[in-house]
Design an enzyme around this catalytic site. Structure first.
Site, PDB file in Angstrom:
ATOM      1  CG  LEU A   1      -1.962  -1.088   1.318  1.00 47.69           C
ATOM      2  CD1 LEU A   1      -2.644  -1.064   2.674  1.00 47.69           C
ATOM      3  CD2 LEU A   1      -2.995  -0.926   0.219  1.00 47.69           C
ATOM      4  N   GLY A   2       2.025   1.142   0.573  1.00 44.87           N
ATOM      5  CA  GLY A   2       2.888   2.309   0.660  1.00 44.87           C
ATOM      6  C   GLY A   2       4.176   1.925   1.347  1.00 44.87           C
ATOM      7  NE  ARG A   3       9.032  -0.324  -0.201  1.00 43.62           N
ATOM      8  CZ  ARG A   3       9.602  -1.396   0.353  1.00 43.62           C
ATOM      9  NH1 ARG A   3      10.540  -1.262   1.250  1.00 43.62           N
ATOM     10  NH2 ARG A   3       9.228  -2.602  -0.016  1.00 43.62           N
ATOM     11  N   GLY A   4       7.369   3.718   3.814  1.00 48.12           N
ATOM     12  CA  GLY A   4       7.909   4.877   4.506  1.00 48.12           C
ATOM     13  C   GLY A   4       9.239   4.543   5.128  1.00 48.12           C
TER      14      GLY A   4
ATOM     15  CB  SER B   1       9.117   3.193  10.255  1.00 50.78           C
ATOM     16  OG  SER B   1       7.807   3.454   9.814  1.00 50.78           O
ATOM     17  N   GLY B   2       9.170   1.437   7.253  1.00 55.03           N
ATOM     18  CA  GLY B   2       8.853   0.145   6.666  1.00 55.03           C
ATOM     19  C   GLY B   2       7.745   0.231   5.651  1.00 55.03           C
TER      20      GLY B   2
ATOM     21  CB  VAL C   1       1.886  -0.057   4.758  1.00 50.58           C
ATOM     22  CG1 VAL C   1       0.539  -0.423   5.362  1.00 50.58           C
ATOM     23  CG2 VAL C   1       2.641   0.866   5.688  1.00 50.58           C
TER      24      VAL C   1
ATOM     25  CE  LYS D   1       5.172   1.821   8.888  1.00 47.66           C
ATOM     26  NZ  LYS D   1       4.754   3.141   9.292  1.00 47.66           N
TER      27      LYS D   1
ATOM     28  CG  ASP E   1       7.632  11.587  10.457  1.00 51.41           C
ATOM     29  OD1 ASP E   1       7.863  12.702   9.942  1.00 51.41           O
ATOM     30  OD2 ASP E   1       7.813  10.512   9.856  1.00 51.41           O
TER      31      ASP E   1
END
Ligand SMILES: *[C@@H]1O[C@H](CO)[C@@H](O)[C@H](O)[C@H]1NC(C)=O
Ligand SMILES: *[C@@H]1O[C@H](CO)[C@@H](O)[C@H](O)[C@H]1NC(C)=O
Ligand SMILES: *[C@@H]1O[C@H](CO)[C@@H](O)[C@H](O)[C@H]1NC(C)=O
Ligand SMILES: *[C@@H]1O[C@H](CO)[C@@H](O)[C@H](O)[C@H]1NC(C)=O
Ligand SMILES: *[C@@H]1O[C@H](CO)[C@@H](O)[C@H](O)[C@H]1NC(C)=O
Ligand SMILES: *[C@@H]1O[C@H](CO)[C@@H](O)[C@H](O)[C@H]1NC(C)=O
Ligand SMILES: *[C@@H]1O[C@H](CO)[C@@H](O)[C@H](O)[C@H]1NC(C)=O
Length: 820
Positions: A530-533, A535-536, A538, A552, A656
């Site tokens: 679904l997404g990536r940030g 911290s990891g 998702v 996540k 954040d």
């Protein structure tokens, strides 16, 4: 013959009441037939002849009243007796009345009798009885002809004993779960009688009656406080007020903290001073911190949970703590314990120093080694911990249920707690976690966050340090710490079966621990990202029940911290529940695998709707985000952050805040994600990496991050200010350039905003794509708030202030939930 006698009595009684009637309308010391309504609570119903005591309606809460007796000189009207302590009556329409037939009764608004002296039932003709308040504070329904009392409040004490009031085997002082009473063996005792256990704590339960300076030979069972301040009981309990002597008004009261105290009234101020107390050490009272809780006095009373345990009810310590780890199933109680040879041990033990729990031993063995004692506990499913003492002989006490726990620097023993094998005891967070999960309203303040937020100062101090103050009703009095006989012997009692239920709660509650295999299955081996940030990444997942979740997978450098620490963070986050925060359903922590399971939010993050240039937006934002939705998102985000900062969990700082972390529902309600990961991130990683990828994102970070100062919730306020401005402007603040093509610096931004606020020309700032479709008052308020958020941190408003200000301008959109 009998008829004659009764007839004679009746004549005499009616004569007496005739004599009394004239006085009853004026005198307030004694009343014949009379009544008073609660609306007249400003005046007393009765006053004693010497004026010392008054009785009447006492306010016991919001529009709630008790019928009570108090010292007239006490401006706070501390009740020394109440008719209906546990059933206060309504502030409108309730009445106390003394009827013709001699009954004192209290009726609630609807006429229901809440309390009565029951002086009429089956006692025949009571005409002529009066009610009076004596100079001792005794409220008496009596026969004035004989001077005898038919009913008196002294025989029905609530929590207080007055001088000359006889405390007998029929009477009891009660405060909450605590009571003072004469036991069957003639000894005066104090008992904690809670929902789960009952336990005597005074005199010291580890000592014999005689070691405690008492006797059980005198069956008189009477105790009395005299006018000079000496409390004497037939079991030889003797207590003297420190201000011994006549002429001082005193009382003895059992209080909500389980202590019994003698008080003296200061005649000039009307205040009370403690002149004696039964417990010299507040933690001697049982039940204060509940099951699996530890009581500590330093120098005020504090409750905490055992390592790996969390509070059952954040508002009530008496409900104790529950394990955050799975515990064995002991339903097959009679089954033989698994032999260590066939079943490898699934548990280990960790030491909790200077700590003991009183009672609930599963057995007691002497002269065995530490290892034998440990094995006993290991192989007994019901054993949750053991205590081992080497004083002379090796004494082994396996514990079933952990009640009445205390920690004291003077206690020379330890308790060994049974925990799962993967429980990390060496994590330095254990001591802090002990106090985590505090009650609402308790004060939790981040004291230090060292510079290792940047990864620059690794070391034992590189942890968030929490300073917990348990500021409850307890431990207000500064009693000197006197280490008395802490060596409790143990009594043998069995575990109530109701306790077993407590262990299952953690397994069935909505927040739970998942296995890696379970999550791997739910996400079809992490198929749909679904997404990536920082911290990891998702992934979308579907749980067994069909619930769609976001899973996540934390990046490796986030997961370096100890398992136990992770666990404890999770249990705190798991309790966060607010409409504007993404709910955490659970987590997985298996060796390297650290995953979080979140609520799935359909509509992606704010950045994808707000910014034209959002990469990977998948063409989501073909239309511009409408003003109404923008305002709703701003308000929701403010409320979510205000909850994190101010309600209960004062110490959760997001760290954040940025549009990427504001997820949107189908109806454009904001849900903040990633909160609390500030505390999850590894704190001794490489410098700079966390700065840009993990904690905070440049462009949203408060200037104080660059300074070596403790970080507080105001960093989120700063970031929120930037986000708010972006919602108005519709583009990234960090992308704004000067004419020379340089990125805008903070002073230039604030200068521009100040100009907008001063000139009132907000139009020039608002996203042009809205084509003027916006509410200028709301826009101006947002700019104003945004500017305030960028001030020096002490001048920044709190999130609470901000949520209030935004709410005040929310009138344009009355039904945000129905807007789409
Ligand atoms: C009267 O009010 C009390 C308290 O509100 C309530 O418990 C009681 O049931 C009521 N009695 C009647 C008869 O309505
Ligand atoms: C028992 O206690 C009462 C009251 O304290 C006292 O008067 C009485 O002398 C005692 N009796 C004995 C046998 O000690
Ligand atoms: C009563 O209170 C006043 C003011 O606090 C104090 O000065 C005085 O010593 C007190 N009197 C007694 C008898 O404790
Ligand atoms: C009355 O109660 C308040 C609040 O508990 C306390 O601050 C005050 O000192 C009390 N007044 C007296 C005279 O004791
Ligand atoms: C515990 O074991 C009993 C008997 O085997 C079983 O009926 C029960 O469901 C188990 N409980 C849990 C929570 O596993
Ligand atoms: C437990 O935590 C400590 C400190 O965080 C860490 O050094 C240690 O490696 C951890 N042990 C395990 C088995 O995870
Ligand atoms: C917490 O303590 C600080 C400083 O002692 C105080 O300013 C603040 O008002 C307290 N918060 C609460 C909720 O009691």
């Amino acid at each position: 013959m009998a008829g004659l006698v009764i007839g004679y009595l009746a004549v005499q009684l009616s004569l007496m009441s005739l004599l009394l009637c004239p006085s009853s309308s004026t005198a307030q010391h004694t009343l014949g037939r009379s009544s008073m309504s609660v609306e007249d609570h400003a005046r007393p119903f009765l006053v004693s002849t010497d004026g010392s005591f008054s009785c009447g309606f006492l306010e016991a809460g919001d529009n709630a009243f008790t019928f009570s007796v108090w010292f007239t000189a006490d401006p706070n009207r501390t009740a020394v007796w109440s008719a209906n302590r546990d059933a206060p009556v309504n502030g409108r329409g309730s009445r106390v009345s003394f009827s013709r037939d001699g009954e004192l009764a209290l009726a609630d608004t609807n006429g229901t009798t809440v309390w009565s002296s029951k002086t009429t039932a089956g006692t025949g003709n009571r005409r002529g009885l009066t009610v009076s308040l004596r100079d001792t504070g005794n409220l008496v329904v009596g026969d004035p002809s004989t001077g005898l009392a038919v009913w008196q409040s002294f025989e029905w004490p609530t929590d207080t004993l007055l001088p000359s009031q006889r405390f007998t085997k029929q009477t009891k002082l009660v405060a909450g779960y605590f009571s003072l009473y004469f036991d069957n063996d003639n000894v005066l005792r104090m008992l904690y009688d809670g929902p789960e256990i009952a336990s005597i704590y005074w005199p010291l339960p580890g000592l014999t009656v005689f070691e405690n300076g008492r006797t059980n030979y005198n069956s008189t069972r009477i105790a009395i406080l005299d006018d000079a301040g000496v409390f004497l009981s037939s079991d030889q309990t003797k207590a003297e007020a420190t201000d011994l002597g006549l002429g001082i008004k005193r009382r003895i009261t059992i209080e909500q903290d389980g202590n019994l105290r003698m008080y003296s009234l200061n005649a000039s101020t009307g205040g009370w001073a403690v002149t004696w107390s039964a417990l010299k050490q507040p933690c001697q009272a049982h039940g204060l911190c509940g099951k699996n809780g530890l009581c500590e006095y330093l120098p005020s009373l504090r409750c905490s949970c055992l390592p790996g345990y969390e509070m059952v009810d954040r508002r009530d310590w008496r409900r104790g703590c529950k394990p955050t780890f799975p515990v064995g199933n002991c339903s097959q109680g009679s089954a033989p314990p698994p032999s260590p040879a066939t079943a490898p041990p699934q548990f280990k033990f960790i030491e909790v120093a200077q700590t003991d729990f009183f009672g609930f031993d599963l057995g007691y063995t002497e002269s065995i080694t530490f290892k034998q004692c440990r094995d006993q506990c290991m192989n007994n499913c019901q054993c949750t911990a053991f205590s081992y003492r080497l004083d002379g002989r090796g004494k082994c006490y396996p514990k079933g249920t952990l009640f009445n726990g205390f920690t004291s620097a003077n206690f020379p023993g330890s308790i060994y707690l049974k925990v799962p094998l993967d429980f990390n005891a060496s994590s330095p967070r254990v001591s802090a976690q002990r106090a985590a999960g505090l009650a609402c309203g308790a004060n939790v303040t981040v004291v230090t966050v060292s510079a290792d937020v940047y990864g620059m100062a690794p070391g034992s101090n590189g942890q968030w340090t929490y300073f917990f103050v348990f500021a409850g009703v307890l431990g207000v009095l500064d009693i000197l710490f006197i280490a008395t006989g802490w060596w409790f012997l143990s009594s043998k009692q069995s575990i109530p079966s109701s306790l077993q239920a407590g262990y299952k709660m953690v397994m069935t509650s909505q927040f739970r621990r998942f296995t890696y295999r379970e999550l791997k299955g739910a996400t079809a081996n992490f198929k749909e990202e679904l997404g990536r940030g920082g911290s990891g990444a998702v992934y979308r997942g579907v749980l067994d029940g069909g619930k769609v979740v976001a899973v996540k997978r934390l990046a490796v450098d986030v997961t370096m911290q100890g398992d136990e620490e992770f666990w404890s963070e999770m249990t705190v986050l798991g309790r966060i529940n607010h409409i504007n925060l993404v709910r955490i359903w659970g987590f997985c922590s298996e060796r390297k695998h650290k995953l979080l399971v979140y609520e799935y939010v359909e509509n992606q993050s704010l950045d994808r709707h707000l910014f034209d240039t959002a990469e990977g937006g998948g063409g989501m934002s073909t239309t511009t985000l409408a003003w109404k939705d923008r305002y709703k998102i701003a308000l929701g985000t403010a409320r979510g952050l205000a909850y994190l900062h101010h309600e209960c969990l004062e110490w959760v700082i997001h760290c954040d805040m940025k549009p990427e972390n504001i997820l949107l529902t189908r109806d454009f309600d904001a849900k903040i994600a990633d909160f609390g990961l500030a505390k999850l991130s590894k704190r001794d990683g490489g410098a700079g990496v966390e700065l840009t990828h993990m904690r905070g994102t440049s462009g949203y970070m408060a200037p104080e991050w660059a300074l070596n100062v403790p970080i507080n919730a105001k960093v989120d306020v700063y970031s929120f200010g930037i986000v708010l401005l972006e919602i108005v402007v519709g583009s990234r603040v960090a992308d704004q350039r000067t004419e020379a093509g340089e990125p805008l610096q903070l002073p230039q931004i604030t200068q521009a905003l100040r100009h907008v606020v001063d000139s009132g020309d907000v139009m020039s700032l608002v996203d042009a794509r809205l084509q003027g479709q916006f509410n200028p008052r709301q826009a101006m308020e947002m700019v104003r708030i945004s500017l305030a958020c960028m001030e020096d941190r002490n001048s920044r408003p709190t999130m609470d202030d901000i949520a209030k200000s935004l709410t005040a301008f929310d009138d344009e959109d009355e039904h945000p939930a129905y807007h789409s």
